[in-house]
Motif scaffolding. Structure first.
Motif, PDB file in Angstrom:
ATOM      1  N   LYS A   1       0.823  -1.207   0.000  1.00  0.00           N
ATOM      2  CA  LYS A   1       0.000   0.000   0.000  1.00  0.00           C
ATOM      3  C   LYS A   1       0.861   1.263   0.000  1.00  0.00           C
ATOM      4  CE  LYS A   1      -4.176  -1.881   1.494  1.00  0.00           C
ATOM      5  NZ  LYS A   1      -4.619  -2.622   0.393  1.00  0.00           N
ATOM      6  N   GLN A   2       0.377   2.268  -0.744  1.00  0.00           N
ATOM      7  CA  GLN A   2       1.035   3.569  -0.752  1.00  0.00           C
ATOM      8  C   GLN A   2       0.814   4.221   0.610  1.00  0.00           C
ATOM      9  OE1 GLN A   2       2.742   4.507  -3.408  1.00  0.00           O
ATOM     10  NE2 GLN A   2       1.876   3.285  -5.043  1.00  0.00           N
ATOM     11  N   ASP A   3       1.861   4.757   1.199  1.00  0.00           N
ATOM     12  CA  ASP A   3       1.700   5.487   2.460  1.00  0.00           C
ATOM     13  C   ASP A   3       0.984   6.802   2.190  1.00  0.00           C
ATOM     14  OD1 ASP A   3       2.993   3.520   3.883  1.00  0.00           O
ATOM     15  OD2 ASP A   3       4.398   4.879   4.842  1.00  0.00           O
ATOM     16  N   GLU A   4       0.189   7.243   3.146  1.00  0.00           N
ATOM     17  CA  GLU A   4      -0.546   8.498   2.976  1.00  0.00           C
ATOM     18  C   GLU A   4       0.248   9.713   3.435  1.00  0.00           C
ATOM     19  OE1 GLU A   4      -4.398   8.150   4.722  1.00  0.00           O
ATOM     20  OE2 GLU A   4      -4.871   6.350   3.553  1.00  0.00           O
ATOM     21  N   ASN A   5       1.272   9.494   4.250  1.00  0.00           N
ATOM     22  CA  ASN A   5       2.033  10.641   4.778  1.00  0.00           C
ATOM     23  C   ASN A   5       3.354  10.827   4.048  1.00  0.00           C
ATOM     24  OD1 ASN A   5       3.193   8.325   5.779  1.00  0.00           O
ATOM     25  ND2 ASN A   5       3.581   9.130   7.815  1.00  0.00           N
ATOM     26  N   ASP A   6       3.325  10.678   2.717  1.00  0.00           N
ATOM     27  CA  ASP A   6       4.511  10.944   1.902  1.00  0.00           C
ATOM     28  C   ASP A   6       4.172  12.020   0.877  1.00  0.00           C
ATOM     29  OD1 ASP A   6       2.904   9.487   0.201  1.00  0.00           O
ATOM     30  OD2 ASP A   6       4.338   7.890  -0.171  1.00  0.00           O
ATOM     31  N   ASP A   7       5.104  12.305  -0.028  1.00  0.00           N
ATOM     32  CA  ASP A   7       4.921  13.407  -0.975  1.00  0.00           C
ATOM     33  C   ASP A   7       4.390  12.983  -2.342  1.00  0.00           C
ATOM     34  OD1 ASP A   7       6.102  15.318   0.896  1.00  0.00           O
ATOM     35  OD2 ASP A   7       7.987  14.298   0.466  1.00  0.00           O
TER      36      ASP A   7
ATOM     37  N   ASP B   1       3.788   9.034  -5.046  1.00  0.00           N
ATOM     38  CA  ASP B   1       3.578   7.581  -5.008  1.00  0.00           C
ATOM     39  C   ASP B   1       4.540   6.809  -5.898  1.00  0.00           C
ATOM     40  OD1 ASP B   1       1.422   7.778  -3.269  1.00  0.00           O
ATOM     41  OD2 ASP B   1      -0.057   7.829  -4.887  1.00  0.00           O
TER      42      ASP B   1
END
Length: 183
Positions: free
Chosen positions: A11-17, A19
């Motif tokens: 899963k892609q993290d939500e707290n990054d800049d 994807d």
């Protein structure tokens, strides 16, 4: 996960800049990323990729996380009895994933490539760096196996963090991510 059909629970993290993107070499612009994927060794094979571009500033991060790995899984446990000094009986049993690895292939090529950092993250969000690669690593797929360690029964994830570099054609690719009990 060979990324041929899906992300396999990653899963892609939500707290990054930005994807990680699923892609093939046949859809890539010339000079960006590997010529083929690692699995099929063909331009039509899939892998995940980040690249530096006008949309990402140097230093911005893309993170993707594995499914949660449980230390309580029967397939994962290796148990040892602890003997108390001077006594001939087992006081208690310690169980953990003593021999779990992640094996993967990476491709990091370009004059101004960023970084690839791999973390082991507990469910309480404690992160430990397992590997930190920065700069050009060569124009070919490389294999890496990392041992996943742990304390007690806390579940965890593996996180791949790609950090954008300064070159618009430079990128980081990942393929064939495998969890193994072999050491």
């Amino acid at each position: 996960c060979n990324f041929e059909f899906e992300l396999c629970g990653w899963k892609q993290d939500e707290n990054d800049d930005f994807d990680w993107h699923l892609r093939t070499s046949s859809t890539a612009k010339l000079g960006t990323g590997p010529a083929t994927d690692h699995t099929l060794q063909e331009p039509s094979g899939h892998y995940i990729f980040i690249k530096s571009s006008f949309f990402q500033l140097p230093g911005q991060k893309a993170r993707i996380s594995s499914p949660v790995l449980s230390r309580r899984n029967k397939n994962c446990k290796v148990c040892e009895g602890v003997v108390v000094a001077g006594m001939n009986h087992i006081l208690h049993t310690l169980c953990s994933c003593f021999c779990l690895q992640i094996i993967f292939y990476y491709h990091m090529y370009g004059a101004h490539i960023g970084s690839l950092i791999i973390y082991q993250r507990t469910t309480l969000k404690h992160e430990k760096i397992l590997l930190n690669l920065t700069g050009n690593q060569g124009n070919f797929w490389q294999r890496k196996a990392l041992t996943l360690s742990g304390d007690g029964d806390e579940d965890f994830q593996v996180v791949f963090e790609g950090i954008a570099g300064k070159g618009p054609k430079d990128g980081i690719a990942l393929d064939d991510l495998t969890f193994s009990r072999e050491c």
